[in-house]
Design a protein around this motif. Structure first.
Motif, PDB file in Angstrom:
ATOM      1  N   PRO A  90       0.567  -1.328   0.108  1.00  0.00           N
ATOM      2  CA  PRO A  90       0.142  -0.297  -0.457  1.00  0.00           C
ATOM      3  C   PRO A  90       1.233   1.047   0.034  1.00  0.00           C
ATOM      4  N   GLU A  91       1.746   1.501   0.526  1.00  0.00           N
ATOM      5  CA  GLU A  91       2.646   2.380   0.934  1.00  0.00           C
ATOM      6  C   GLU A  91       3.432   2.542   0.056  1.00  0.00           C
ATOM      7  N   PHE A  92       3.966   2.044  -1.380  1.00  0.00           N
ATOM      8  CA  PHE A  92       4.441   1.655  -2.725  1.00  0.00           C
ATOM      9  C   PHE A  92       3.061   2.364  -3.671  1.00  0.00           C
ATOM     10  N   LYS A  93       1.747   1.993  -3.605  1.00  0.00           N
ATOM     11  CA  LYS A  93       0.611   2.086  -4.304  1.00  0.00           C
ATOM     12  C   LYS A  93       0.401   3.773  -4.072  1.00  0.00           C
ATOM     13  N   ASN A  94       0.431   4.354  -2.991  1.00  0.00           N
ATOM     14  CA  ASN A  94      -0.136   5.354  -2.725  1.00  0.00           C
ATOM     15  C   ASN A  94       1.273   6.844  -3.452  1.00  0.00           C
ATOM     16  N   VAL A  95       1.931   5.786  -4.480  1.00  0.00           N
ATOM     17  CA  VAL A  95       2.902   6.893  -4.528  1.00  0.00           C
ATOM     18  C   VAL A  95       2.475   7.083  -6.596  1.00  0.00           C
ATOM     19  N   GLY A  96       2.256   5.355  -6.779  1.00  0.00           N
ATOM     20  CA  GLY A  96       1.508   5.992  -8.486  1.00  0.00           C
ATOM     21  C   GLY A  96       0.908   4.281  -8.716  1.00  0.00           C
TER      22      GLY A  96
ATOM     23  N   CYS B  26       7.977   5.995 -10.885  1.00  0.00           N
ATOM     24  CA  CYS B  26       9.116   5.941  -9.821  1.00  0.00           C
ATOM     25  C   CYS B  26      10.035   6.736  -9.823  1.00  0.00           C
ATOM     26  N   GLN B  27      10.395   7.289 -10.139  1.00  0.00           N
ATOM     27  CA  GLN B  27      11.546   8.453  -9.501  1.00  0.00           C
ATOM     28  C   GLN B  27      10.504   9.005  -8.423  1.00  0.00           C
ATOM     29  N   ALA B  28       9.657   9.647  -8.081  1.00  0.00           N
ATOM     30  CA  ALA B  28       8.913  10.021  -7.332  1.00  0.00           C
ATOM     31  C   ALA B  28       9.008   8.604  -5.966  1.00  0.00           C
ATOM     32  N   ALA B  29       8.723   7.789  -6.142  1.00  0.00           N
ATOM     33  CA  ALA B  29       8.726   7.099  -5.169  1.00  0.00           C
ATOM     34  C   ALA B  29      10.601   6.418  -4.519  1.00  0.00           C
ATOM     35  N   LEU B  30      12.047   6.835  -5.645  1.00  0.00           N
ATOM     36  CA  LEU B  30      12.703   7.128  -5.656  1.00  0.00           C
ATOM     37  C   LEU B  30      13.121   8.444  -4.201  1.00  0.00           C
TER      38      LEU B  30
END
Length: 312
Positions: free
Chosen positions: A245-251, A280-284
């Motif tokens: 869920p944390e990764f899905k919050n980004v995209g 992906c850049q926002a997640a990084l």
């Protein structure tokens, strides 16, 4: 008593006796008449009784005949119904038999077709095998002829796909397939770190009891055997429900891969592929340097985008 020689005359009955005899005769006639009347009445009653009994018998016979007719009609209906049921049963049995025959025919045709294909494939394999053997024998014969004629032996040219691989010797195939290399910075080949990618790699983020044991002793291959696959899988499910869920919050997450390989360079690596490079850049930027389960996360762009090729 009369004297001898005298004539005796009968005595004349008296009037009283005559009346008594007359009454007696009347009573006798009256009784006879009454008896005659009584006899005639009894006969008539018997005739009436016989007629009544005969009439009752006729009625009973009519009732019995109607009952027999009713039972006969019911029997005819039952017989007709039984005949109809028997006909329907026979039709169903005939239809079932035809369906079974049709199925058996189809199965037989499919089996024959499969046998034919298998024979053709076997013949094709044998033909290819013979052609390869003939080609090898031809090459050997040619080599023997060249050697007999004093020519110098040369190895045959390698296949085309091998020549293509030879051209890419400068790049590390391990890094291209998995985004990680067991030699790290000591690798003699080049690691093309992407400047941008839709796939994010978080090194050693996932861990289990067995991985921790192997981390303590990398030279003991049996260090994690005491932990069952069920426990490892349950740990993965808990990890999956916690971090995804944390990764899905980004995209939008396209692929979420976790490496359970016990090799140090792959152990616990997490791959998150987003729909776009911007996500992906926002997640990084968001997850790099954060802490999870007592360890600081190390995030980087990963060159892996085709997971069928991602084989260690």
């Amino acid at each position: 008593m009369a004297a001898p020689g005298e004539t005796v005359f009968p005595e004349k009955p008296s009037h009283k006796k005559y009346r008594a005899a007359l009454k007696k005769e009347k009573r006798k006639k009256r009784r006879q008449e009454l008896a005659r009347l009584r006899d005639s009445g009894l006969a008539q009653e018997e005739e009436e009784e016989d007629a009544f009994i005969e009439e009752q018998q006729l009625e009973e016979e009519k009732l019995l005949e109607r009952e027999r007719q009713k039972l006969h009609e019911e029997w005819l209906l039952r017989e007709q119904k039984a005949q109809e049921e028997f006909r329907i049963k026979k039709e169903k049995e005939e239809a079932a038999r035809k369906r079974q025959e049709e199925q058996e025919r189809k199965l037989k045709e499919e089996w024959e077709e499969q046998q034919r294909k298998e024979r053709e494939e076997e013949e094709q394999k044998l033909q290819e095998k013979r052609e390869r053997e003939e080609a090898v024998q031809k090459m050997l014969d040619q080599a023997e002829n060249e050697l007999e004629n004093g020519a110098t032996w040369q190895n045959p040219e390698p296949p085309t796909d091998l020549r293509i691989m030879e051209k890419d010797r400068a790049n590390c195939p391990f890094y291209s397939k998995t985004g990680a290399c067991r030699f790290g910075d000591r690798c003699s080949r080049k690691h093309n770190f992407p400047a941008s990618s839709p796939t994010l790699l978080i090194k050693s983020m996932f861990t289990t009891f067995g991985m921790e044991q192997c981390r303590r002793d990398d030279y003991d291959p049996d260090a994690s055997l005491e932990y069952s696959e069920e426990e490892t899988y349950q740990q993965f499910l808990d990890f999956y429900d916690d971090v995804l869920p944390e990764f899905k919050n980004v995209g939008k997450v396209i692929q979420f891969k976790v490496s359970c390989n016990l090799e140090p360079h792959l152990r616990g690596n997490v791959y998150v592929q987003y729909q776009s490079e911007e996500e992906c850049q926002a997640a990084l930027s968001l997850f790099n340097g954060r802490w999870y389960a007592g360890r600081q996360l190390q995030c980087e762009f990963c060159p892996v985008t085709r997971w069928k090729m991602a084989i260690c």
